[in-house]
Design a protein around this motif. Structure first.
Motif, mmCIF file in Angstrom:
data_model
loop_
_atom_site.group_PDB
_atom_site.id
_atom_site.type_symbol
_atom_site.label_atom_id
_atom_site.label_comp_id
_atom_site.label_asym_id
_atom_site.label_seq_id
_atom_site.Cartn_x
_atom_site.Cartn_y
_atom_site.Cartn_z
ATOM 1 N N PHE A 141 0.862 -1.185 0.000
ATOM 2 C CA PHE A 141 0.000 0.000 0.000
ATOM 3 C C PHE A 141 0.889 1.223 0.000
ATOM 4 C CE2 PHE A 141 -2.892 -3.046 2.133
ATOM 5 C CZ PHE A 141 -3.983 -2.924 1.265
ATOM 6 N N ASN B 149 0.804 5.032 0.651
ATOM 7 C CA ASN B 149 0.129 6.249 1.103
ATOM 8 C C ASN B 149 1.063 7.412 0.851
ATOM 9 O OD1 ASN B 149 -2.079 4.862 1.835
ATOM 10 N ND2 ASN B 149 -1.655 4.902 4.040
ATOM 11 N N VAL C 293 3.532 0.589 2.817
ATOM 12 C CA VAL C 293 3.279 -0.489 3.769
ATOM 13 C C VAL C 293 3.272 -1.805 3.014
ATOM 14 C CG1 VAL C 293 1.702 -1.440 5.475
ATOM 15 C CG2 VAL C 293 1.836 1.038 5.154
ATOM 16 N N ALA D 151 1.980 -4.977 3.064
ATOM 17 C CA ALA D 151 0.929 -5.689 3.793
ATOM 18 C C ALA D 151 1.065 -7.209 3.629
ATOM 19 C CB ALA D 151 -0.435 -5.221 3.326
ATOM 20 N N TYR E 224 -2.158 -12.002 14.438
ATOM 21 C CA TYR E 224 -2.540 -10.857 15.248
ATOM 22 C C TYR E 224 -3.008 -9.729 14.352
ATOM 23 C CZ TYR E 224 -0.297 -13.319 19.112
ATOM 24 O OH TYR E 224 0.031 -14.239 20.057
ATOM 25 N N SER E 225 -3.582 -8.712 14.978
ATOM 26 C CA SER E 225 -4.058 -7.549 14.248
ATOM 27 C C SER E 225 -2.914 -6.912 13.454
ATOM 28 C CB SER E 225 -4.641 -6.563 15.253
ATOM 29 O OG SER E 225 -4.937 -5.372 14.619
ATOM 30 N N GLY E 226 -3.177 -6.567 12.198
ATOM 31 C CA GLY E 226 -2.151 -5.937 11.373
ATOM 32 C C GLY E 226 -1.255 -6.917 10.642
ATOM 33 N N ALA E 227 -1.521 -8.215 10.816
ATOM 34 C CA ALA E 227 -0.675 -9.219 10.174
ATOM 35 C C ALA E 227 -0.880 -9.265 8.655
ATOM 36 C CB ALA E 227 -0.957 -10.588 10.778
ATOM 37 N N GLY E 228 -2.024 -8.740 8.199
ATOM 38 C CA GLY E 228 -2.308 -8.744 6.759
ATOM 39 C C GLY E 228 -3.418 -9.701 6.368
ATOM 40 N N LYS E 229 -4.155 -10.194 7.347
ATOM 41 C CA LYS E 229 -5.196 -11.189 7.068
ATOM 42 C C LYS E 229 -6.308 -10.631 6.177
ATOM 43 C CE LYS E 229 -6.234 -11.588 11.411
ATOM 44 N NZ LYS E 229 -5.386 -10.572 12.042
ATOM 45 N N SER E 230 -6.825 -9.453 6.548
ATOM 46 C CA SER E 230 -7.921 -8.887 5.762
ATOM 47 C C SER E 230 -7.477 -8.621 4.331
ATOM 48 C CB SER E 230 -8.425 -7.582 6.400
ATOM 49 O OG SER E 230 -9.001 -7.856 7.651
ATOM 50 N N THR E 231 -6.268 -8.128 4.194
ATOM 51 C CA THR E 231 -5.743 -7.853 2.859
ATOM 52 C C THR E 231 -5.709 -9.144 2.034
ATOM 53 O OG1 THR E 231 -4.387 -6.125 3.844
ATOM 54 C CG2 THR E 231 -3.832 -6.803 1.594
ATOM 55 N N GLU F 265 -9.119 -5.993 -3.495
ATOM 56 C CA GLU F 265 -7.772 -5.468 -3.658
ATOM 57 C C GLU F 265 -7.102 -6.260 -4.776
ATOM 58 O OE1 GLU F 265 -6.660 -2.925 -2.121
ATOM 59 O OE2 GLU F 265 -7.716 -2.807 -0.201
HETATM 60 N N1 LIG Z 1 -6.024 0.487 2.253
HETATM 61 C C1 LIG Z 1 -4.885 0.477 2.957
HETATM 62 N N2 LIG Z 1 -3.996 1.476 2.828
HETATM 63 C C2 LIG Z 1 -2.844 1.479 3.524
HETATM 64 N N3 LIG Z 1 -2.465 0.529 4.370
HETATM 65 C C3 LIG Z 1 -3.294 -0.500 4.542
HETATM 66 C C4 LIG Z 1 -4.550 -0.591 3.859
HETATM 67 N N4 LIG Z 1 -5.169 -1.731 4.243
HETATM 68 C C5 LIG Z 1 -4.342 -2.322 5.119
HETATM 69 N N5 LIG Z 1 -3.223 -1.600 5.302
HETATM 70 C C6 LIG Z 1 -2.080 -1.951 6.157
HETATM 71 O O1 LIG Z 1 -1.701 -3.266 5.854
HETATM 72 C C7 LIG Z 1 -1.382 -3.994 7.028
HETATM 73 C C8 LIG Z 1 -2.248 -5.227 7.139
HETATM 74 O O2 LIG Z 1 -3.582 -4.851 7.366
HETATM 75 P P1 LIG Z 1 -4.778 -5.887 7.448
HETATM 76 O O3 LIG Z 1 -4.754 -6.749 6.246
HETATM 77 O O4 LIG Z 1 -6.019 -5.121 7.703
HETATM 78 O O5 LIG Z 1 -4.374 -6.725 8.738
HETATM 79 P P2 LIG Z 1 -5.279 -7.654 9.657
HETATM 80 O O6 LIG Z 1 -6.570 -7.921 8.970
HETATM 81 O O7 LIG Z 1 -4.446 -8.889 9.849
HETATM 82 O O8 LIG Z 1 -5.442 -6.921 10.947
HETATM 83 C C9 LIG Z 1 -1.568 -3.009 8.183
HETATM 84 O O9 LIG Z 1 -0.324 -2.468 8.504
HETATM 85 C C10 LIG Z 1 -2.469 -1.964 7.629
HETATM 86 O O10 LIG Z 1 -2.253 -0.730 8.236
#
Ligand SMILES: Nc1ncnc2c1ncn2[C@@H]1O[C@H](COP(=O)(O)OP(=O)(O)O)[C@@H](O)[C@H]1O
Ligand SMILES: [Mg+2]
Lengths: 217, 339
Positions: free
Chosen positions: B11, B13, B18, B20, B39-46, B55
Motif C-alpha cells: 500500500f 500512502n 506499507v 501488507a 494478530y491484528s495488522g498481520a495482513g489477514k484482511s488484505t 484489492e
Molecule cells: N487500504 C490500505 N492502505 C494502507 N495501508 C493499509 C490498507 N489496508 C491495510 N493496510 C495496512 O496493511 C497492514 C495489514 O492490514 P490488514 O490486512 O487489515 O491486517 P489484519 O486484517 O491482519 O489486521 C496493516 O499495517 C495496515 O495498516
C-alpha cells in the motif's frame, strides 16, 4: 396596515412558488453534485481526480458568494435562461444557484457518513457503481437527507425574502415595499409572523419524517 | 480452488509504503474450511480481500477456480464476485432495509424476478433460522442474529466460496460457537469452501481443517490444524497453541519444586495423536515399582485427534524411573523432567 389580504395571499403564493421550484431544481443539482463529489473521491468507487478537482472549487466558490451579490452578479445568466431578470421566475435562477451547491455539501456529508463496511459488502456482491449509488448510498443516507432538506428549505425562505429586494415578489417584497419603504410597521410584523410560521411548519414536517425514517435505523 | 502464487501487496500512502503481504504462496482445496490466524495488522484482511478482488496484488497472482480475477474485465469480474460470498466482523447490513430486503439485495443486483427473489430469500431465512425476523430491521437484532442475516445474504446467490473476515470476533463465546456450527453446516450441506480469517484460536480449533499462521504479512506456518498446533515451530504459532492448550508448566509447580515440597521427581508427559488413547499411566503404575501423582493435566481435541499434557510426580528409585522413561519413549510419549 395599508395592504389588503389579497396582496398578502399573492405574496405568500409567490414565496411558496419560488421555494418549491428552487427546491426541486436545487435538490436535483445538490444530489447529483453531492454524489459526484463523493464517488469521485480518492479510493471511492468512481475515483476521478480531474472531476473532483474541477467540481470541488466550483462548489466552494458558489457557496462563498453572499446571496445578495449572487443575485445581482448573475443577471445576464438569468436573462439567458428565463428571458427576464426581474420577477418571481427570474429570482428562481439565483435561488437554485445558491441552494444547489449548499445542498450538495450537505448531501456529500450525509453520503460520507454511510458505513464503509456496507459499501465494501455491496462491492463484494459485484454491484455496479450505479447500483451501489441507487440501492445503497442514497437509501442509507436518506434519513439525514430529509434533515438537510429541511435546513435547505428554511434557508431558501430567507433567500426568497432577499430576492424581494430586486422585485422578485413574495413576502419579502411586500415587507420591503409596503413595510420598510412606507414605514408600515403592521405589514412588517404580519409578514415576519407569516415567515416564522412557515419556517416552524417546515421544521416540524422535516423532523416528523426524519424520525419516521430513522425509527429503525 | 484458490491459489496464491508469490503474492505481494504494497500500500502506498503519502510518501509511506506499507508491505501488507509478502511472498504469499497458498493453496486452498475445494471443500476446505481454511483458517488464517494472526494478530491484528498481520495482513489477514488484505489476503482475504485479494480473493474477491476488492484489492489487486502488487505482484504475483491469485487464482480462483483457475481464474485470475485481476485480469478480467469489470463485467466479467462482477460475474465472478457473485460466486463468492462474504461476511464481516461488523456484519455490514444496510440500516435502511429490513432483514428480508437485506438478503434480497444481491439478487436485486442480478435483476432476478420478484418471484425468484422471494423463494430464495425465504429459503435462506429458513436455513439460518430467522424466518420470524424477516420484517425486523438490523438494529432490532442481536449480534448473532445480525451475523445470521449476513450469512443468509452471502448464501442467497449460491456461491462456491465463502469468505469470512473475523466473522465471530464481535460476538460472545456462546454465540461464536453457534455461528461456527452454522458455518460448518454451510460447508457440509452446500459443499461451500470456506476461507476465514481470525485472531481467535477457538475458531480455528472448532471448525477448520487447515490453517495458515500469519505474521507481518507473511505466512510462517501452514498445514493440517492438528499438525500445526500440536507441534508448533515458530514463536507466534506457539503463542496461539497456548491459547487452547496450556502446555507450560504451571508456576506453582516450579515454586513447590524449588521449595523441595515433592517427594519424588516431576515429569511433563506430552501425548500426541495415537499415544493419547493408550493406557500408559496405568501400565506404568502396574508394571513398575513407582507411585504416581498427577499434578496437573490438560487434554484437548482438534479435528477428532486428541493431544494432551500431564504433570506427573513419580516416586521411586532412579533405576525404576529410568525404566519408566524408556517405556514411555517406546510408547511415543514425550517426557521431560521438570526442574
Ligand atoms: N487500504 C490500505 N492502505 C494502507 N495501508 C493499509 C490498507 N489496508 C491495510 N493496510 C495496512 O496493511 C497492514 C495489514 O492490514 P490488514 O490486512 O487489515 O491486517 P489484519 O486484517 O491482519 O489486521 C496493516 O499495517 C495496515 O495498516
Ligand atoms: Mg482485519
Amino acid at each position: 396596515m395599508e395592504i389588503s389580504s389579497d396582496i398578502l395571499v399573492r405574496a405568500l403564493q409567490e414565496t411558496l412558488y419560488m421555494v418549491s421550484v428552487s427546491l426541486v431544481f436545487g435538490g436535483i443539482i445538490g444530489i447529483v453534485l453531492g454524489v459526484t463529489l463523493v464517488v469521485t473521491r480518492k479510493g471511492h468507487i468512481l475515483e476521478n481526480r480531474y472531476v473532483y478537482a474541477l467540481l470541488n472549487p466550483i462548489v466552494n466558490v458558489l457557496r462563498s458568494i453572499p446571496f445578495i451579490i449572487l443575485l445581482v452578479a448573475i443577471i445576464p445568466l438569468t436573462r439567458l435562461i428565463v428571458g427576464t431578470s426581474i420577477g418571481t421566475t427570474a429570482a428562481i435562477v439565483p435561488l437554485v444557484l445558491h441552494i444547489g451547491p449548499y445542498f450538495s455539501r450537505l448531501v456529500e456529508n450525509s453520503l460520507l457518513e454511510v458505513d464503509e463496511g456496507v459499501i465494501e459488502a455491496t462491492r463484494a456482491m459485484g454491484a455496479t457503481p450505479v447500483q451501489l449509488i441507487i440501492k445503497v448510498l442514497l437509501p442509507e443516507a436518506f434519513g439525514s437527507f430529509v434533515l438537510s432538506l429541511t435546513t435547505v428549505t428554511i434557508s431558501l425562505i430567507g433567500a426568497t425574502a432577499m430576492a424581494g429586494a430586486i422585485g422578485g415578489g413574495g413576502l419579502g417584497d411586500v415587507a420591503i415595499t409596503y413595510g420598510y419603504q412606507r414605514f408600515d410597521t403592521a405589514t412588517i410584523v404580519v409578514t415576519v409572523v407569516l415567515l416564522v410560521v412557515i419556517v416552524q411548519i417546515i421544521q416540524s414536517i422535516g423532523n416528523h419524517f426524519e424520525r419516521k425514517i430513522r425509527r429503525f435505523n | 480452488m484458490i491459489e496464491f502464487n508469490d503474492v505481494t501487496k504494497v500500500f502506498t500512502n503519502k510518501k509511506q509504503q506499507v508491505m501488507a503481504l509478502q511472498n504469499i504462496d497458498l493453496h486452498i482445496q475445494q471443500g476446505d474450511i481454511f483458517g488464517v490466524i494472526g494478530y491484528s495488522g498481520a495482513g489477514k484482511s488484505t489476503l482475504l480481500r485479494l480473493v474477491n478482488a476488492l484489492e489487486i496484488p502488487t505482484t504475483g497472482e491469485v487464482l480462483v477456480q483457475g481464474k485470475n480475477l485481476a485480469r478480467l474485465s469489470k463485467k466479467e469480474l462482477r460475474q465472478e464476485q457473485k460466486k463468492i460470498g462474504m461476511i464481516f466482523q461488523h456484519f455490514n447490513l444496510l440500516q435502511s432495509r429490513n432483514v428480508y430486503e437485506n438478503i434480497a439485495l444481491p439478487l436485486e443486483l442480478e435483476q432476478q424476478s420478484k418471484v425468484d427473489i422471494d423463494r430464495k430469500v425465504k429459503e435462506a431465512l429458513a436455513f439460518v433460522n430467522l424466518t420470524d425476523k424477516a420484517q425486523h430491521f438490523p438494529e432490532q437484532l442481536s449480534g448473532g442474529q445480525k451475523q445470521r442475516v449476513g450469512i443468509a445474504r452471502a448464501l442467497v446467490t449460491n456461491p462456491e466460496l465463502l469468505l469470512c473476515d473475523e466473522a465471530t470476533s464481535a460476538l460472545d463465546p456462546q454465540t461464536t460457537i453457534a455461528i461456527l456450527q452454522l458455518l460448518k453446516r454451510v460447508n457440509k450441506v452446500f459443499g461451500i469452501t470456506i476461507l476465514l480469517i481470525t485472531h481467535e484460536m477457538e475458531v480455528i480449533k472448532e471448525i477448520c481443517n487447515r490453517v495458515a499462521v500469519m505474521e507481518e504479512g507473511a505466512i510462517i506456518e501452514t498445514g493440517q490444524v492438528f499438525d500445526v498446533f500440536a507441534q508448533p515451530k515458530k514463536a507466534t504459532t506457539k503463542q496461539f497453541a497456548q491459547m487452547i492448550v496450556r502446555d507450560d508448566v504451571p508456576v506453582v509447580i516450579h515454586e513447590l519444586l524449588s521449595a523441595n515440597r515433592y517427594q519424588g521427581r516431576v515429569f511433563h508427559f506430552k501425548f500426541l495423536g495415537d499415544s493419547t488413547g493408550k493406557p500408559i499411566i496405568s501400565h506404568i503404575a502396574k508394571h513398575y515399582e513407582v507411585d504416581l501423582t498427577i499434578l496437573f493435566g490438560n487434554i484437548m481435541e482438534i479435528q477428532s485427534t486428541f493431544f494432551g499434557h500431564l504433570m506427573v510426580e513419580i516416586i521411586g528409585d532412579d533405576v525404576e524411573i529410568a525404566k519408566v522413561l524408556q517405556f514411555a519413549e517406546q510408547s511415543q510419549v514425550n517426557i521431560q523432567e521438570v526442574s
